[in-house]
Enzyme design. Structure first.
Site, PDB file in Angstrom:
ATOM      1  N   LYS A 245      -2.791  20.329 -14.252  1.00 54.04           N
ATOM      2  CA  LYS A 245      -2.464  19.115 -13.831  1.00 54.04           C
ATOM      3  C   LYS A 245      -2.447  18.099 -15.273  1.00 54.04           C
ATOM      4  O   LYS A 245      -1.637  17.026 -15.125  1.00 54.04           O
ATOM      5  CB  LYS A 245      -3.480  18.549 -12.914  1.00 54.04           C
ATOM      6  CG  LYS A 245      -3.109  19.306 -11.739  1.00 54.04           C
ATOM      7  CD  LYS A 245      -3.801  18.399 -10.535  1.00 54.04           C
ATOM      8  CE  LYS A 245      -3.481  18.908  -9.196  1.00 54.04           C
ATOM      9  NZ  LYS A 245      -4.262  18.298  -7.844  1.00 54.04           N
TER      10      LYS A 245
ATOM     11  N   LYS B 106       2.229  27.715  -7.094  1.00 52.35           N
ATOM     12  CA  LYS B 106       1.992  27.714  -5.618  1.00 52.35           C
ATOM     13  C   LYS B 106       2.898  26.549  -4.989  1.00 52.35           C
ATOM     14  O   LYS B 106       3.200  25.571  -5.817  1.00 52.35           O
ATOM     15  CB  LYS B 106       0.477  27.644  -5.516  1.00 52.35           C
ATOM     16  CG  LYS B 106      -0.212  26.287  -5.855  1.00 52.35           C
ATOM     17  CD  LYS B 106      -1.501  25.821  -5.487  1.00 52.35           C
ATOM     18  CE  LYS B 106      -1.867  24.681  -5.751  1.00 52.35           C
ATOM     19  NZ  LYS B 106      -2.850  23.806  -5.034  1.00 52.35           N
TER      20      LYS B 106
ATOM     21  N   LYS C 255       1.970  19.922  -2.611  1.00 54.01           N
ATOM     22  CA  LYS C 255       2.646  18.685  -1.834  1.00 54.01           C
ATOM     23  C   LYS C 255       2.931  17.613  -2.965  1.00 54.01           C
ATOM     24  O   LYS C 255       3.720  16.800  -2.406  1.00 54.01           O
ATOM     25  CB  LYS C 255       1.637  18.165  -0.821  1.00 54.01           C
ATOM     26  CG  LYS C 255      -0.026  17.877  -1.383  1.00 54.01           C
ATOM     27  CD  LYS C 255      -0.568  17.155  -0.131  1.00 54.01           C
ATOM     28  CE  LYS C 255      -1.965  18.014   0.182  1.00 54.01           C
ATOM     29  NZ  LYS C 255      -3.094  17.946  -0.977  1.00 54.01           N
TER      30      LYS C 255
HETATM   31  N1  AQP Z   1       0.209  26.885  -1.911  1.00 50.18           N
HETATM   32  C1  AQP Z   1      -0.976  27.165  -1.166  1.00 50.18           C
HETATM   33  N2  AQP Z   1      -1.015  28.181  -0.576  1.00 50.18           N
HETATM   34  C2  AQP Z   1      -2.419  28.502   0.334  1.00 50.18           C
HETATM   35  N3  AQP Z   1      -3.144  27.480   0.377  1.00 50.18           N
HETATM   36  C3  AQP Z   1      -3.066  26.396  -0.270  1.00 50.18           C
HETATM   37  N4  AQP Z   1      -3.618  25.055  -0.584  1.00 50.18           N
HETATM   38  C4  AQP Z   1      -3.176  24.382  -1.355  1.00 50.18           C
HETATM   39  N5  AQP Z   1      -1.943  24.782  -1.544  1.00 50.18           N
HETATM   40  C5  AQP Z   1      -1.838  26.084  -1.216  1.00 50.18           C
HETATM   41  C6  AQP Z   1      -4.933  25.026   0.163  1.00 50.18           C
HETATM   42  O1  AQP Z   1      -4.956  23.747   0.775  1.00 50.18           O
HETATM   43  C7  AQP Z   1      -6.299  23.452   0.740  1.00 50.18           C
HETATM   44  C8  AQP Z   1      -6.279  21.894   0.804  1.00 50.18           C
HETATM   45  O2  AQP Z   1      -5.825  21.530  -0.594  1.00 50.18           O
HETATM   46  P1  AQP Z   1      -5.882  20.111  -1.221  1.00 50.18           P
HETATM   47  O3  AQP Z   1      -4.801  19.558  -0.821  1.00 50.18           O
HETATM   48  O4  AQP Z   1      -7.102  19.660  -1.031  1.00 50.18           O
HETATM   49  O5  AQP Z   1      -5.543  20.438  -2.859  1.00 50.18           O
HETATM   50  P2  AQP Z   1      -4.589  21.615  -3.546  1.00 50.18           P
HETATM   51  O6  AQP Z   1      -5.091  22.805  -3.350  1.00 50.18           O
HETATM   52  O7  AQP Z   1      -4.524  20.972  -5.055  1.00 50.18           O
HETATM   53  O8  AQP Z   1      -3.430  21.349  -2.776  1.00 50.18           O
HETATM   54  P3  AQP Z   1      -1.879  21.009  -3.212  1.00 50.18           P
HETATM   55  O9  AQP Z   1      -1.168  20.828  -1.973  1.00 50.18           O
HETATM   56  O10 AQP Z   1      -1.459  21.665  -4.640  1.00 50.18           O
HETATM   57  O11 AQP Z   1      -2.239  19.441  -3.485  1.00 50.18           O
HETATM   58  P4  AQP Z   1      -1.904  18.622  -4.795  1.00 50.18           P
HETATM   59  O12 AQP Z   1      -0.607  18.849  -5.199  1.00 50.18           O
HETATM   60  O13 AQP Z   1      -2.226  17.247  -4.371  1.00 50.18           O
HETATM   61  O14 AQP Z   1      -2.791  19.129  -6.003  1.00 50.18           O
HETATM   62  C9  AQP Z   1      -7.246  24.063   0.001  1.00 50.18           C
HETATM   63  O15 AQP Z   1      -7.936  24.764   0.623  1.00 50.18           O
HETATM   64  C10 AQP Z   1      -6.120  24.813  -0.865  1.00 50.18           C
HETATM   65  O16 AQP Z   1      -6.635  26.238  -1.190  1.00 50.18           O
END
Ligand code: AQP
Length: 344
Positions: free
Chosen positions: A128, A209, A212
């Site tokens: 990030k 991965k 969002k």
């Molecule tokens: N691609 C993924 N596959 C499986 N699990 C996922 N999680 C996130 N992306 C995937 C799981 O979703 C939960 C909540 O995640 P989060 O929103 O707190 O943070 P993150 O992992 O950083 O998710 P994003 O979508 O990638 O958000 P941004 O883009 O804002 O950083 C967690 O349990 C995570 O494992």
């Protein structure tokens, strides 16, 4: 229908003999198919076996700057989404992280018990911070706040996607160090991964991965995407020049679609190969889009209903905050006392 919370929702679950699970999700945008399959869907099932605590991690969300109006609406939308997916505020504790100041208080104590080098090794920080040179300090210390989230509630299990493994490991390490320096205080939590769908990859770059907050909207499917858009995104998903629907090491794009199909249909990879024998990628992609649409449609309908129930959402937030504060208070006091603070 007017939604109503039952009185039993207070914090009765905390007295049960079930294992305690803690899960959180950031309001950093509408949730993706990755968040859904890797986390939210299994959380709803977990309510049958665990005492579940679910937090909307709005303090974590501002580690990457957010416009106030965007943050406010994202939190509201995420709350309605979680409820629409089946998270029940009557069976589980559901709250906003920012409404329970114990999280940031314990986060500070843990920061003071963490080495700089440990945080520098965090892969999520590395990726990030590379995307944005002017990152705030919060992005760096984020794992300490996440450890506080988990440790405040005597958590046994932390259901996460595999992208969060390092952060849960960090929470265990910091707890262990604290316990050995100040005496037994925190329970050591265990990560808990869904059997399938622990990491759903980007549709445009299967080496990353699905996220969002990605700049490329074709890389993810959102829970709120319209059926036509889902079809379009799946059709455009990166695969290769082959035509056999088979999970083979090295076929990142196709494998990712097979994993998604398997999660949603309940079929094994072999059963999927058999179902699509001789049918080619086009047919497979159309069918995959159909099952995603039919999984999401009822959730989207429920979301549209709940987002209009302003009083109900307000009550959920207020009740969640009250219950979470009661649960978090003893652990915060215990940690403060152990470190030598005067706890009146
Ligand atoms: N691609 C993924 N596959 C499986 N699990 C996922 N999680 C996130 N992306 C995937 C799981 O979703 C939960 C909540 O995640 P989060 O929103 O707190 O943070 P993150 O992992 O950083 O998710 P994003 O979508 O990638 O958000 P941004 O883009 O804002 O950083 C967690 O349990 C995570 O494992």
């Amino acid at each position: 229908m007017i939604e109503k919370l039952t009185d039993s929702s207070e914090i009765s679950f905390a007295k049960s003999a079930r294992r305690i699970s803690f899960s959180a999700i950031q309001p950093s945008g509408a949730i993706t198919l990755g968040n859904y399959l890797g986390a939210v869907r299994s959380w709803t099932d977990l309510q049958r076996t665990h005492s579940c605590i679910f937090a909307i991690a709005d303090c974590h969300a501002v580690t990457v700057p957010k416009e106030p109006h965007y943050l406010r609406s994202s939190v509201r939308n995420l709350l309605a989404t979680l409820l629409a997916c089946g998270i029940s505020p009557d069976e589980s504790l559901l709250f906003l992280q920012s409404t329970v100041s114990h999280h940031t208080q314990l986060g500070w104590l843990l920061e003071c018990n963490t080495q700089y080098g440990e945080l520098r090794r965090m892969t999520q920080f590395k990726s990030k911070s590379q995307q944005n040179e002017n990152f705030g300090v919060g992005l760096f210390t984020y794992p300490c706040l996440m450890a506080a989230d988990i440790l405040l509630y005597n958590t046994d299990d932390v259901p996460v996607g595999t992208d969060q493994t390092q952060h849960v490991e960090f929470a265990r390490n910091v707890a262990q160090r604290f316990n050995s320096r100040f005496g037994e205080t925190f329970k050591l939590p265990e990560p808990m991964f869904p059997k399938n769908g622990a990491k759903i990859m980007s549709l445009t770059d299967p080496s990353r991965k699905m996220s969002k907050s990605s700049d490329n909207s074709s890389s993810y499917i959102l829970l709120c995407d319209h059926a036509d858009l889902i079809v379009q995104k799946i059709k455009g998903a990166v695969t290769d020049s082959g035509n056999q629907i088979k999970y083979i090491e090295g076929k990142g794009g196709l494998n990712n679609l097979i994993v998604i199909y398997s999660c949603l249909s309940g079929l094994s990879f072999e059963q999927i190969s058999f179902e699509f024998e001789g049918k080619g990628y086009g047919t497979f992609k159309s069918r995959l889009a159909e099952i995603i649409v039919s999984e999401f449609e009822p959730i989207q309908r429920e979301y549209s209903r709940l987002i209009e129930c302003a009083d109900y959402l307000e009550t959920c937030v207020r009740r969640g905050a009250e219950s979470a504060r009661k649960l978090a208070q003893p652990m915060l006091e215990r940690a403060m006392y152990a470190m030598g603070y005067w706890v009146p």
